[in-house]
Motif scaffolding. Structure first.
Motif, PDB file in Angstrom:
ATOM      1  N   LEU A  90       0.945  -0.919   0.132  1.00 29.53           N
ATOM      2  CA  LEU A  90      -0.217   0.329  -0.195  1.00 29.53           C
ATOM      3  C   LEU A  90       0.806   1.076  -0.274  1.00 29.53           C
ATOM      4  CD1 LEU A  90      -2.589  -0.885   2.517  1.00 29.53           C
ATOM      5  CD2 LEU A  90      -3.050  -1.357   0.284  1.00 29.53           C
ATOM      6  N   LYS A  91       2.203   0.807   0.670  1.00 31.52           N
ATOM      7  CA  LYS A  91       3.091   1.992   0.983  1.00 31.52           C
ATOM      8  C   LYS A  91       2.842   2.302  -0.785  1.00 31.52           C
ATOM      9  CE  LYS A  91       5.208   2.059   5.390  1.00 31.52           C
ATOM     10  NZ  LYS A  91       4.341   3.390   5.633  1.00 31.52           N
ATOM     11  N   VAL A  92       3.632   1.845  -2.242  1.00 28.64           N
ATOM     12  CA  VAL A  92       4.094   1.957  -2.889  1.00 28.64           C
ATOM     13  C   VAL A  92       2.986   1.884  -4.140  1.00 28.64           C
ATOM     14  CG1 VAL A  92       6.758   1.921  -2.343  1.00 28.64           C
ATOM     15  CG2 VAL A  92       5.603  -0.445  -3.267  1.00 28.64           C
ATOM     16  N   LEU A 142      -1.236   8.145 -11.472  1.00 27.12           N
ATOM     17  CA  LEU A 142      -0.566   7.167 -11.949  1.00 27.12           C
ATOM     18  C   LEU A 142      -1.312   5.241 -11.278  1.00 27.12           C
ATOM     19  CD1 LEU A 142       2.774   7.308 -12.793  1.00 27.12           C
ATOM     20  CD2 LEU A 142       1.141   7.882 -14.095  1.00 27.12           C
ATOM     21  N   GLN A 143      -1.484   4.346 -11.912  1.00 31.84           N
ATOM     22  CA  GLN A 143      -1.936   3.029 -11.654  1.00 31.84           C
ATOM     23  C   GLN A 143      -1.614   1.986 -12.063  1.00 31.84           C
ATOM     24  OE1 GLN A 143      -6.721   3.797 -11.308  1.00 31.84           O
ATOM     25  NE2 GLN A 143      -6.701   1.442 -11.323  1.00 31.84           N
ATOM     26  N   TYR A 144      -1.516   0.249 -11.369  1.00 30.74           N
ATOM     27  CA  TYR A 144      -1.652  -0.216 -11.663  1.00 30.74           C
ATOM     28  C   TYR A 144      -3.038  -1.357 -12.250  1.00 30.74           C
ATOM     29  CZ  TYR A 144       2.968  -0.213  -9.416  1.00 30.74           C
ATOM     30  OH  TYR A 144       3.898  -0.440  -9.245  1.00 30.74           O
ATOM     31  N   SER A 199      -7.304  -3.070  -7.769  1.00 27.60           N
ATOM     32  CA  SER A 199      -8.304  -3.797  -7.445  1.00 27.60           C
ATOM     33  C   SER A 199      -8.646  -4.440  -6.309  1.00 27.60           C
ATOM     34  CB  SER A 199      -9.648  -3.200  -8.046  1.00 27.60           C
ATOM     35  OG  SER A 199      -9.976  -1.755  -8.673  1.00 27.60           O
ATOM     36  N   GLU A 200      -7.917  -5.373  -7.021  1.00 32.59           N
ATOM     37  CA  GLU A 200      -7.558  -6.884  -6.850  1.00 32.59           C
ATOM     38  C   GLU A 200      -6.618  -6.979  -4.865  1.00 32.59           C
ATOM     39  OE1 GLU A 200      -5.596 -10.974  -7.971  1.00 32.59           O
ATOM     40  OE2 GLU A 200      -6.287  -9.017  -9.418  1.00 32.59           O
ATOM     41  N   TYR A 201      -5.518  -5.508  -5.582  1.00 33.49           N
ATOM     42  CA  TYR A 201      -4.874  -5.810  -4.783  1.00 33.49           C
ATOM     43  C   TYR A 201      -5.245  -5.309  -3.600  1.00 33.49           C
ATOM     44  CZ  TYR A 201      -0.987  -5.569  -8.945  1.00 33.49           C
ATOM     45  OH  TYR A 201      -0.541  -5.902  -9.558  1.00 33.49           O
ATOM     46  N   LYS A 202      -5.601  -3.912  -3.522  1.00 34.15           N
ATOM     47  CA  LYS A 202      -6.743  -3.783  -2.187  1.00 34.15           C
ATOM     48  C   LYS A 202      -7.362  -4.246  -1.756  1.00 34.15           C
ATOM     49  CE  LYS A 202      -7.591   0.896  -2.693  1.00 34.15           C
ATOM     50  NZ  LYS A 202      -7.824   2.272  -3.075  1.00 34.15           N
ATOM     51  N   GLY A 203      -8.183  -5.122  -2.498  1.00 33.22           N
ATOM     52  CA  GLY A 203      -9.375  -6.108  -2.030  1.00 33.22           C
ATOM     53  C   GLY A 203      -8.923  -7.397  -1.108  1.00 33.22           C
ATOM     54  N   THR A 204      -7.069  -7.290  -1.636  1.00 33.56           N
ATOM     55  CA  THR A 204      -7.066  -8.545  -0.990  1.00 33.56           C
ATOM     56  C   THR A 204      -6.257  -8.407   0.521  1.00 33.56           C
ATOM     57  OG1 THR A 204      -6.373  -9.808  -2.959  1.00 33.56           O
ATOM     58  CG2 THR A 204      -4.953 -10.155  -0.890  1.00 33.56           C
ATOM     59  N   ILE A 205      -5.409  -7.100   0.135  1.00 35.73           N
ATOM     60  CA  ILE A 205      -5.006  -7.052   2.227  1.00 35.73           C
ATOM     61  C   ILE A 205      -6.275  -6.391   2.555  1.00 35.73           C
ATOM     62  CG2 ILE A 205      -4.117  -4.809   1.043  1.00 35.73           C
ATOM     63  CD1 ILE A 205      -2.993  -6.320   3.650  1.00 35.73           C
TER      64      ILE A 205
END
Length: 334
Positions: free
Chosen positions: A208-210, A217-219, A223-229
């Protein structure tokens, strides 16, 4: 070990320069990447990027005035000298390398001035609301290697009658220990699949820090990254409600991640104690409770070489207050 005063706050290392405008009308956007780009254009932009980087590092305003857009230089919200002095330290004595680059041509009808640039690769950034004051834009993505962590230097240019000009430049946290957000996501997933929710939690916090070095800019899989954490945090808190009382002398209030040379990702546990702020007393307190902490955070001992424990005499919950803390680094033996 160390003692210092800190002010609790959310810190984002960034300088953001851009010009906004409205969009309307149909358009076609063509984008080329890296070796797909005409070598003549590519070499020209490499030369400009190098001159901008050198100008910032040496606080030489001449090339910067030449390559920053006139509208930007005349903006009340931007001061070239202040900007350069703020960021020059990040360029000094650090290795700067070009990671990738985008060349975009916007064929538009009407007053379209913004578009989204969508690369296919998961490790590349989508550029939301990319600014097109003209029909051509160029994005340069540099990595500044500071040792344990890396910054992204993002330079975005438009092509005018008198040449290429910067309309957006930004510095932000890109990776920790050369692991960017997609890499940290994979580490988080691997830990989770192995039942190591503790290491998964810290990899997720680092991710989340990076995740967004630059606001626009976004990967591709953000959404998948944030949902998992978010799910990992939710599952952890079902069993462990903050503050987590380890014993009568130790209550954990926060978990964070730092980075230091020799321990790229440094899990950080912030706790409150009534024990005297003394190195030997605090180390004894931590070591006597390590087994319980490792059981609560599976994977912490196996995945990381060191852990930073930060002791407070009162809960560090007020962002406007300065707190005393005492830091103790514990070697996990990994």
């Amino acid at each position: 070990m160390f003692v210092k005063k800190i002010r609790t706050f959310m810190l984002a290392i960034f300088i953001f320069i851009t010009i906004f405008s409205c969009s309307a009308g149909p358009f076609v956007l063509i984008t080329q990447y890296d070796n797909e780009i005409d070598p003549t254009i590519r070499n020209q932009l490499h030369d400009i990027g190098n001159k901008i980087n050198n100008g910032i590092e040496n606080e030489d305003f001449s090339p910067l005035r030449r390559y920053f857009s006139q509208e930007l230089l005349e903006s009340d919200q931007f001061n070239l000298e202040e900007f350069t002095k703020q960021v020059s330290a990040y360029f000094n004595n650090n290795q700067i390398s070009l990671m990738y680059e985008y060349y975009s041509l916007l064929k538009k009808s009407g007053s379209v001035n913004n578009a989204t640039i969508l690369p296919d690769e998961r490790n590349r950034f989508i550029i939301n609301q990319a600014y097109f004051d003209t029909n051509e834009s160029y994005a340069l993505f540099y990595k500044i290697d500071g040792g344990s962590s890396q910054l992204l230097s993002y330079i975005y240019l438009n092509k005018y009658d008198d040449g290429w000009k910067v309309t957006n430049m930004h510095l932000g946290s890109y990776s920790i220990g050369n692991l960017n957000a997609p890499d940290l996501y994979l580490k988080m997933e691997e830990s989770l699949e192995s039942g190591k929710i503790g290491s998964a939690l810290f990899y997720g916090v680092a991710m989340l820090k990076v995740l967004r070095p630059v606001n626009n800019l976004q990967y591709k899989n953000e959404s998948e990254y944030k949902g998992t954490i978010e799910n990992i945090i939710s599952d952890f808190q079902k069993e462990n409600q903050f503050p987590i009382e380890i014993n009568q002398h130790m209550s954990i209030y926060y978990m964070d991640v730092n980075s230091v040379d020799g321990a790229s990702i440094l899990p950080t546990i912030k706790y409150v104690t009534d024990i005297k702020m003394n190195e030997s007393y605090l180390k004894e307190l931590i070591e006597s409770n390590l087994d319980d902490i490792y059981r609560m955070l599976p994977g912490l001992k196996e995945e990381f070489t060191s852990i930073l424990f930060q002791a407070f005499s009162e809960p560090p919950i007020d962002p406007n207050k300065t707190y005393n803390l005492f830091g103790t680094i514990i070697d996990t033996g990994r």
